[in-house]
Design an enzyme around this catalytic site. Structure first.
Site, PDB file in Angstrom:
ATOM      1  CB  SER A  61       2.694  -9.681   3.516  1.00 39.13           C
ATOM      2  OG  SER A  61       2.161  -9.078   4.686  1.00 39.13           O
ATOM      3  CG  ASP A 116       1.153  -2.129   2.012  1.00 43.90           C
ATOM      4  OD1 ASP A 116       0.394  -2.248   2.704  1.00 43.90           O
ATOM      5  OD2 ASP A 116       2.248  -2.943   1.889  1.00 43.90           O
ATOM      6  CG  HIS A 129      -0.531  -5.696   2.143  1.00 44.06           C
ATOM      7  ND1 HIS A 129       0.958  -5.229   2.399  1.00 44.06           N
ATOM      8  CD2 HIS A 129      -0.688  -6.771   2.505  1.00 44.06           C
ATOM      9  CE1 HIS A 129       1.569  -6.399   3.112  1.00 44.06           C
ATOM     10  NE2 HIS A 129       0.398  -7.334   2.991  1.00 44.06           N
TER      11      HIS A 129
END
Length: 721
Positions: free
Chosen positions: A566, A649, A684
């Protein structure tokens, strides 16, 4: 029983050349069409030839075809890695232990998750009484053939008779909310759609509060900006269309609103934010007067200047943690029965930041971070310290939830070499007893966990954890090292157990985790030191960590791998551009790679607090200077890079990774590969089934091992008593 990690004669060979004769240099990449998009932004021409890769694979056949062709090349490459089978087997073995979630008591019932080891999702169980017979309540492993539908948040009603829970499908941030009768296991017809970034809170036994966004336009579920967050009340047995609006801000559609309810059910607290910064406005709703006042709220905090987090209430008195006038946080209270309520300090700021606080048994339990490791103390409600809760070594504690009128609470404690053990803590006596302890196939004493401090470019002292096999640490041998970092959004990295990291260490490597600026390890100043105009400090800290590991003989010069996800994926991309000579390999996972357009999709608009605004020239020039996509150095030898993302995601949309990978492959970066691994029916990270997590971890570990010279196949892990 535990495993002796190595045969008596086993020695790990760290070779400068691959263990296999197979040529693992960069393969022939799939062709990627270059578009002709060029924009002039603040006087600078910026080409964006791969903008077409921003499209959702569900809406673009061309993007879907590109994904398929990239995965075909990557899969073939990964299949040939010599250590892949070893890592897959060992990570599977290390995952295969029984693990419990922290129990939550409601009425006389105890609710907790338990995974037998390799179950794709963790089922939810209930007991009538702490020593009662365990009963399966929800089994998400049966919800989808591929195991990718997960149990999200859940909360039992005050008397424990009903369960409110959310369902996450395929890794998306969207949630569907359902209600179950605990005694019978019957799922009610109530169904809530389009909930995201929501807490779940019961209002008595008759209904609950949740947050949601408006239903997106068809086909825009995974890319459209998230605006107009609203809080609703749902009465059981009614359709969602009849839900009552509790709180919204139509004049400020960018604001988010979450809502919690105090343990005694009297107070509902609405916390509003404008981004990812811990700067909130807070409203209080007196639920005891709801019949007369409805959802009327009273402002407690205005201005979006400081962090405020409800701990709980005692009658009319509300307790919060805040960093107002206390960058490392303190505990305050306000009595809503006063004619002119004022904030009063209960526990003053200390030298360590507060990581969390709870109110149990008429006491406050406050969890602090001391150099990124947990410590916890018990206070009375006047702020007098009663005792410290003792932990064993460097590790992370969490939990401590409970009821104001009960002395019982539960917490978990873990470290790099120890999975989480669940403890029951008696607030009155200070006694901790084990509720559930994992039985693992290794001896924690076989591993060395230490903390060191190094100096960054500007002289800042930065902590770093280093994990090695005890014999490797004692030998002083330089070994292939995996360096992990994040550095953003006030998020603290603390010691925790990871099967893939332990497998890397078992194989003879070292794992290092740097607590770089941008996180919350030392409070507001540490966060501020690594965001907006100070973002370069994050990259400098991480680069300095790598230089320290080499200078101190932890890793050889050609043996350093880096990893981050991330915001940490952004970190890997940025430092690979700035110091490609320093790193042998890297894994950039679900990263934010296009810093000039990140605010255009889903939750990206929230990140301006950490990154700045791409439509403001001063911020844009800072972003342009480090954006991974826009600073690839053509014709320079780069580390081997494995980019990982997922098609569902909707936090950091996969277009970031698609465009970045296409640019890497086109730039001519030497003999080492730049590949992308794209997972399907995943998001994610949260909700990822165990089998997919193991496969991904094995692929990443084998890739990084190959390019750093780590050869786990030479390590014989023998089972012994």
């Amino acid at each position: 029983m535990h495993r002796n990690l190595f045969a008596a004669t086993a020695a790990v060979a760290f070779l400068a050349t691959p263990a296999s004769a197979q040529d693992m240099s960069a393969p022939d990449y799939p062709e990627t069409r270059r578009g002709e998009v060029v924009e002039t932004i603040f006087g600078e021409e910026v080409a964006d030839p791969y903008r077409w890769l921003e499209e959702d694979t569900r809406n673009s056949a061309e993007v879907a075809d590109w994904v398929e062709r990239q995965n075909a090349v990557t899969d073939l490459y990964l299949e040939q890695l010599p250590a892949r089978a070893w890592f897959n087997e060992r990570i599977s073995q290390l995952y295969n232990y029984e693990r419990f979630g922290i129990p939550v008591s409601r009425g006389n019932r105890y609710f907790y998750t338990r995974n037998s080891g390799l179950q794709n999702q963790s089922p939810l169980y209930v007991r009538d009484g702490l020593d009662g017979e365990e009963r399966l309540l929800l089994d998400p492993t049966t919800w989808a053939d591929d195991g990718a539908t997960a149990l999200g948040g859940w909360v039992a009603s005050p008397d424990g008779s009903k369960l409110l829970y959310s369902v996450q499908d395929g890794g998306t941030d969207w949630r569907t909310i359902r209600v179950m009768d605990v005694a019978t296991g019957t799922v009610a017809e109530d169904e809530i759609k389009w909930s995201k970034f929501s807490g779940l809170a019961w209002v008595g036994e008759e209904g609950f509060i949740y947050s949601r966004f408006p239903e997106p336009e068809e086909g825009a579920d995974f890319q459209a900006l998230n605006l107009n967050h609203q809080v609703y009340y749902h009465a059981l047995g009614t359709p969602q269309s009849e839900d009552e609006l509790v709180f919204s801000s139509p004049d400020f559609p960018e604001r988010n609103h979450s809502l919690g309810v105090s343990d005694d059910g009297r107070w509902a607290i609405v916390t509003s934010s404008t981004g990812t910064d811990s700067r909130y406005e807070v409203q209080a709703i007196d639920l005891s007067r709801r019949d007369a006042l409805g959802w009327t709220s009273v402002p407690l905090v205005t201005g979006f200047e400081h962090s405020w987090s409800l701990i709980d209430s005692v009658g009319s008195k509300l307790f919060f943690t805040t960093n107002m006038d206390a960058p490392l946080y303190r505990v305050v209270s306000i009595d809503m029965a006063d004619a002119n309520p004022q904030w009063q300090e209960v526990i003053a700021e200390r030298e360590q930041p507060i990581a969390g606080a709870s109110l149990v048994g008429g006491h406050l339990i406050v969890d602090y971070l001391e150099d990124a490791s947990s410590s916890a103390y018990v206070f009375d409600l006047e702020g007098n310290q009663v005792r410290e809760i003792e932990f064993a070594g460097l590790g992370s504690a969490g939990g401590f939830g409970g009821h104001g009128d009960s002395d019982e609470t539960f917490y978990t404690y873990s470290s790099f070499n120890q999975p989480g053990t669940i403890y029951r803590y008696d607030v009155a006596t200070g006694e901790s007893t084990v509720f559930a302890a994992p039985e693992v196939g290794f001896d924690p004493a076989d591993f060395s966990v230490e903390q060191r401090f190094y100096t960054s470019r500007d002289g800042t002292r930065v902590p770093m954890f280093i994990v090695r096999r005890a014999d490797v640490a004692a030998s002083g041998e330089a070994v292939p090292t995996l360096l992990y970092g994040y550095g953003g959004f006030d998020i603290s990295l603390t010691p925790g157990f990871s099967p893939s990291r332990l497998a890397w260490v078992e194989a003879g490597g070292a794992f290092a985790m740097a607590n770089i600026r941008g996180g919350g390890e030392y409070g507001r100043a540490w966060h501020d030191g690594g965001r907006r105009a100070n973002k370069q400090n994050v990259f400098d800290d991480f680069i300095a960590a790598g230089e320290y590991l080499i200078a101190e003989g932890i890793t050889p010069e050609d043996g350093l791998a880096i990893q981050g996800g991330s915001n940490g994926g952004l970190l890997v991309g940025a430092v690979a551009n700035q110091r490609p000579d320093l790193f042998a390999a890297g894994n950039a996972a679900v990263g934010v790679m296009d810093m000039l357009r990140f605010d255009r999709w889903t939750a990206g608009r929230y990140w301006v607090d950490d990154y700045g605004y791409p439509d403001r020239e001063e911020d844009w020039r800072i972003l342009r200077a480090y954006s991974p996509l826009h600073n690839i150095r053509r014709g320079v030898d780069y580390p081997a890079l494995l980019v990982t993302t997922a098609d569902t995601d909707d936090r950091v949309v996969p277009g970031h990774s698609f465009k970045y990978t296409a640019a890497l492959q086109e730039a001519g970066l030497g003999e080492r590969p730049q590949l992308i691994r794209i997972e399907t029916r995943a998001g994610h990270g949260s909700g990822k089934p165990t089998d997919k997590a193991i496969e991904e971890a094995a692929d990443i570990s084998a890739f990084l091992a190959y390019w750093t010279g780590l050869h786990p196949e030479t390590v014989n892990i023998q089972e012994s008593e």
